[in-house]
Motif scaffolding. Structure first.
Motif, PDB file in Angstrom:
ATOM      1  N   LEU A   1       0.967  -1.357   0.012  1.00 11.07           N
ATOM      2  CA  LEU A   1       0.012  -0.082   0.080  1.00 11.07           C
ATOM      3  C   LEU A   1       0.749   1.182   0.088  1.00 11.07           C
ATOM      4  O   LEU A   1       0.411   2.233  -0.735  1.00 11.07           O
ATOM      5  N   ALA A   2       1.927   1.216   0.664  1.00 11.42           N
ATOM      6  CA  ALA A   2       2.883   2.401   0.730  1.00 11.42           C
ATOM      7  C   ALA A   2       3.352   2.773  -0.534  1.00 11.42           C
ATOM      8  O   ALA A   2       3.605   3.847  -0.977  1.00 11.42           O
TER       9      ALA A   2
ATOM     10  N   ALA B   1      -4.892  10.829  -8.416  1.00  8.38           N
ATOM     11  CA  ALA B   1      -5.598  10.159  -7.128  1.00  8.38           C
ATOM     12  C   ALA B   1      -5.689   8.539  -7.348  1.00  8.38           C
ATOM     13  O   ALA B   1      -5.454   7.919  -8.376  1.00  8.38           O
ATOM     14  N   ARG B   2      -5.678   8.128  -6.146  1.00  8.36           N
ATOM     15  CA  ARG B   2      -5.879   6.651  -5.943  1.00  8.36           C
ATOM     16  C   ARG B   2      -6.927   6.234  -4.811  1.00  8.36           C
ATOM     17  O   ARG B   2      -6.672   6.795  -3.649  1.00  8.36           O
ATOM     18  N   VAL B   3      -7.920   5.604  -5.339  1.00 10.55           N
ATOM     19  CA  VAL B   3      -8.777   5.092  -4.314  1.00 10.55           C
ATOM     20  C   VAL B   3      -8.143   3.924  -3.206  1.00 10.55           C
ATOM     21  O   VAL B   3      -7.576   3.178  -3.754  1.00 10.55           O
TER      22      VAL B   3
ATOM     23  N   SER C   1      -6.630   0.641  -4.433  1.00  8.92           N
ATOM     24  CA  SER C   1      -6.102  -0.463  -3.474  1.00  8.92           C
ATOM     25  C   SER C   1      -7.320  -0.921  -2.495  1.00  8.92           C
ATOM     26  O   SER C   1      -8.133   0.109  -2.008  1.00  8.92           O
ATOM     27  N   GLU C   2      -7.536  -2.060  -2.167  1.00  9.07           N
ATOM     28  CA  GLU C   2      -8.348  -2.493  -1.170  1.00  9.07           C
ATOM     29  C   GLU C   2      -7.834  -3.171   0.000  1.00  9.07           C
ATOM     30  O   GLU C   2      -6.988  -4.101   0.076  1.00  9.07           O
ATOM     31  N   LEU C   3      -8.579  -2.945   1.182  1.00 12.32           N
ATOM     32  CA  LEU C   3      -7.964  -3.547   2.409  1.00 12.32           C
ATOM     33  C   LEU C   3      -9.292  -4.108   3.079  1.00 12.32           C
ATOM     34  O   LEU C   3     -10.395  -3.366   3.269  1.00 12.32           O
ATOM     35  N   GLU C   4      -9.410  -5.474   3.464  1.00 10.59           N
ATOM     36  CA  GLU C   4     -10.603  -5.797   4.283  1.00 10.59           C
ATOM     37  C   GLU C   4     -10.066  -7.131   5.199  1.00 10.59           C
ATOM     38  O   GLU C   4      -9.167  -7.946   4.742  1.00 10.59           O
ATOM     39  N   PRO C   5     -10.416  -6.766   6.428  1.00 12.52           N
ATOM     40  CA  PRO C   5      -9.928  -7.642   7.419  1.00 12.52           C
ATOM     41  C   PRO C   5     -10.437  -9.058   7.333  1.00 12.52           C
ATOM     42  O   PRO C   5     -11.768  -9.403   6.867  1.00 12.52           O
ATOM     43  N   GLU C   6      -9.801 -10.166   8.014  1.00 10.75           N
ATOM     44  CA  GLU C   6     -10.297 -11.494   8.320  1.00 10.75           C
ATOM     45  C   GLU C   6     -11.457 -11.289   9.265  1.00 10.75           C
ATOM     46  O   GLU C   6     -11.587 -10.467  10.025  1.00 10.75           O
ATOM     47  N   GLU C   7     -12.094 -12.601   9.375  1.00 12.31           N
ATOM     48  CA  GLU C   7     -13.272 -12.602  10.159  1.00 12.31           C
ATOM     49  C   GLU C   7     -12.956 -12.350  11.593  1.00 12.31           C
ATOM     50  O   GLU C   7     -11.831 -12.961  12.146  1.00 12.31           O
ATOM     51  N   GLY C   8     -13.498 -11.878  12.329  1.00 17.13           N
ATOM     52  CA  GLY C   8     -13.623 -11.882  13.828  1.00 17.13           C
ATOM     53  C   GLY C   8     -14.515 -10.834  14.383  1.00 17.13           C
ATOM     54  O   GLY C   8     -15.592 -10.316  13.830  1.00 17.13           O
TER      55      GLY C   8
ATOM     56  N   ASP D   1      -1.824   1.624   9.613  1.00 14.55           N
ATOM     57  CA  ASP D   1      -0.517   2.334  10.573  1.00 14.55           C
ATOM     58  C   ASP D   1       0.849   2.180  10.014  1.00 14.55           C
ATOM     59  O   ASP D   1       1.834   2.816   9.751  1.00 14.55           O
ATOM     60  N   PHE D   2       0.854   0.694   9.638  1.00 14.39           N
ATOM     61  CA  PHE D   2       2.303   0.260   9.075  1.00 14.39           C
ATOM     62  C   PHE D   2       2.363   0.969   7.646  1.00 14.39           C
ATOM     63  O   PHE D   2       3.647   1.336   7.519  1.00 14.39           O
ATOM     64  N   ALA D   3       1.514   1.065   6.880  1.00 13.49           N
ATOM     65  CA  ALA D   3       1.688   1.782   5.621  1.00 13.49           C
ATOM     66  C   ALA D   3       2.173   3.238   5.688  1.00 13.49           C
ATOM     67  O   ALA D   3       2.820   3.535   5.069  1.00 13.49           O
ATOM     68  N   ALA D   4       1.213   3.875   6.795  1.00 11.34           N
ATOM     69  CA  ALA D   4       1.736   5.353   6.855  1.00 11.34           C
ATOM     70  C   ALA D   4       3.181   5.466   7.419  1.00 11.34           C
ATOM     71  O   ALA D   4       3.914   6.201   6.981  1.00 11.34           O
ATOM     72  N   VAL D   5       3.507   4.260   8.241  1.00 10.46           N
ATOM     73  CA  VAL D   5       4.984   4.474   8.698  1.00 10.46           C
ATOM     74  C   VAL D   5       5.835   4.300   7.414  1.00 10.46           C
ATOM     75  O   VAL D   5       6.955   4.940   7.501  1.00 10.46           O
TER      76      VAL D   5
END
Length: 375
Positions: free
Chosen positions: A232-233, A311-313, A342-349, A363-367
């Motif tokens: 993502l970064a 732009a990038r979504v 770019s897509e992010l979707e968490p695992e179930e929980g 957070d990791f991506a921003a860092v």
């Protein structure tokens, strides 16, 4: 310009990390466990509340308090009584900020003070003002801070903030991953105890486990091609992030990501929730920021001429696949304007776990974006 070679050089990342941002992200799970233990030792688990407060007022400086209030309000659900008290003042310095209780605050309300500093005179005065009004007071700040004595003087509850030795080496960034979890976790435990949200000790342990899992998956030793945060970064290297969120928990995660990009990496970002984001940003994607807006880019000298900003979504979702979703429409709108997604979707929980995963990856991506761009 982003130095993509640095992303796959763990030693270089460590050398560039003067603010301990990677350590804060990697140790988020440990911070949650320490903060939960501090909350238990402070007596939160033994509280016997008389009932739910009419309002939960949150005061504190900068992005840390803003994100904490946003997350708690979201988790408390519709009609949330969580209200952030925004400071006033002439500068964002501990001695210059001022907080005031609203005129209606009284004995049926709860004041939460969350700060990674604890030396703000106005927060100590706010605790005293709340005591005179009959408000209950809870404070979270570094151990030994002047705020601890102020809260004790109001017969309130003080919870020492979970800190690490390197926190004292450099001024803490308000968007630092370690700061968020150190302040948020005790307040989750407190609001669970008074019945405003569901965050029992076993749920907080699952959050810590999920954060540990993300730290392993997104750590500096993991190559970019299999590391979602580094990927993502890299994708955002020369882009204007347009963060679209879907689902209740994704909203505060997206807003935090935009704030972290600004504070840590010095990058602007826009954020909105689906489906309204499609109408809010459609003109933006069709304008000069669209990927197809510069027909001469094909002839640009890739070495001498920097690329134009496009732009990038970034689509953050916390809804299960197969449910009612605006994601297909969002992809169609973006791709119709040649805008990458770019897509992010968490695992179930549980809700807390999925929220923690979205926050941790971004957070990791921003860092990584901050370190690889020399911010």
């Amino acid at each position: 310009m982003l130095d993509e070679t640095l992303l796959d050089t763990p030693e270089g990342l460590a050398e560039a990390d003067h603010r301990g941002l990677l350590r804060g992200a990697a140790e988020a799970g440990a911070r949650v466990r320490t903060a939960a233990r501090n909350a238990a030792e402070a007596g939160i688990g033994g509280l016997k509340p008389d009932g739910r407060p009419r309002a939960v007022l949150i005061a504190g400086p900068g992005a840390a308090a803003t994100h904490t209030a946003d997350l708690l309000g979201t988790l408390a659900g519709p009609g949330s009584p969580v209200v952030r008290l925004a400071p006033t003042g002439v500068a964002p310095a501990a001695g210059a900020l001022r907080w005031e209780l609203p005129g209606w605050a009284g004995s049926v309300d709860l004041l939460l003070i969350a700060t990674p500093d604890g030396t703000e005179p106005s927060l100590s005065l706010l605790a005293e003002q709340a005591y005179r009004r009959g408000c209950s007071v809870v404070g979270v700040a570094p151990p030994g801070a002047p705020l601890a004595d102020a809260v004790a003087g109001t017969h309130g509850l003080f919870v020492p903030m979970a800190t690490a030795p390197y926190d004292q080496e450099e001024p803490l960034a308000a968007s630092s991953p370690g700061v968020l979890w150190a302040l948020l976790t005790p307040l989750l435990a407190l609001l669970d105890r008074i019945g405003l949200l569901d965050a029992p000790p076993e749920a907080l342990e699952k959050v810590a486990d999920r954060l540990d899992t993300i730290a392993e998956r997104c750590g500096p030793a993991i190559a970019t091609y299999s590391n979602p945060a580094k990927t993502l970064a890299a994708e955002l290297a020369d882009a204007l992030p347009v963060v679209w969120t879907e689902g209740t928990s994704a909203g505060p995660a997206g807003r935090r990501f935009a704030a972290a990009l600004a504070e840590l990496a010095g990058r602007p970002a826009l954020v909105a929730e689906l489906p309204e984001a499609l109408a809010a940003h459609s003109a933006l994607l069709a304008g000069p920021l669209a990927a197809s807006a510069d027909p001469d880019d094909f002839f640009r000298d890739r070495v001498e001429e920097p690329p134009a900003l496009h732009a990038r979504v970034v689509l953050l979702r916390d809804r299960p696949i197969g449910g009612l979703t605006a994601a297909p429409a969002a992809r169609d709108v973006a791709l119709s304007h040649d805008t990458p997604v770019s897509e992010l979707e968490p695992e179930e929980g549980g809700e807390l776990e999925t929220l923690a995963e979205l926050i941790a990856v971004t957070d990791f991506a921003a860092v990584y974006l901050a370190l690889a761009s020399g911010a």
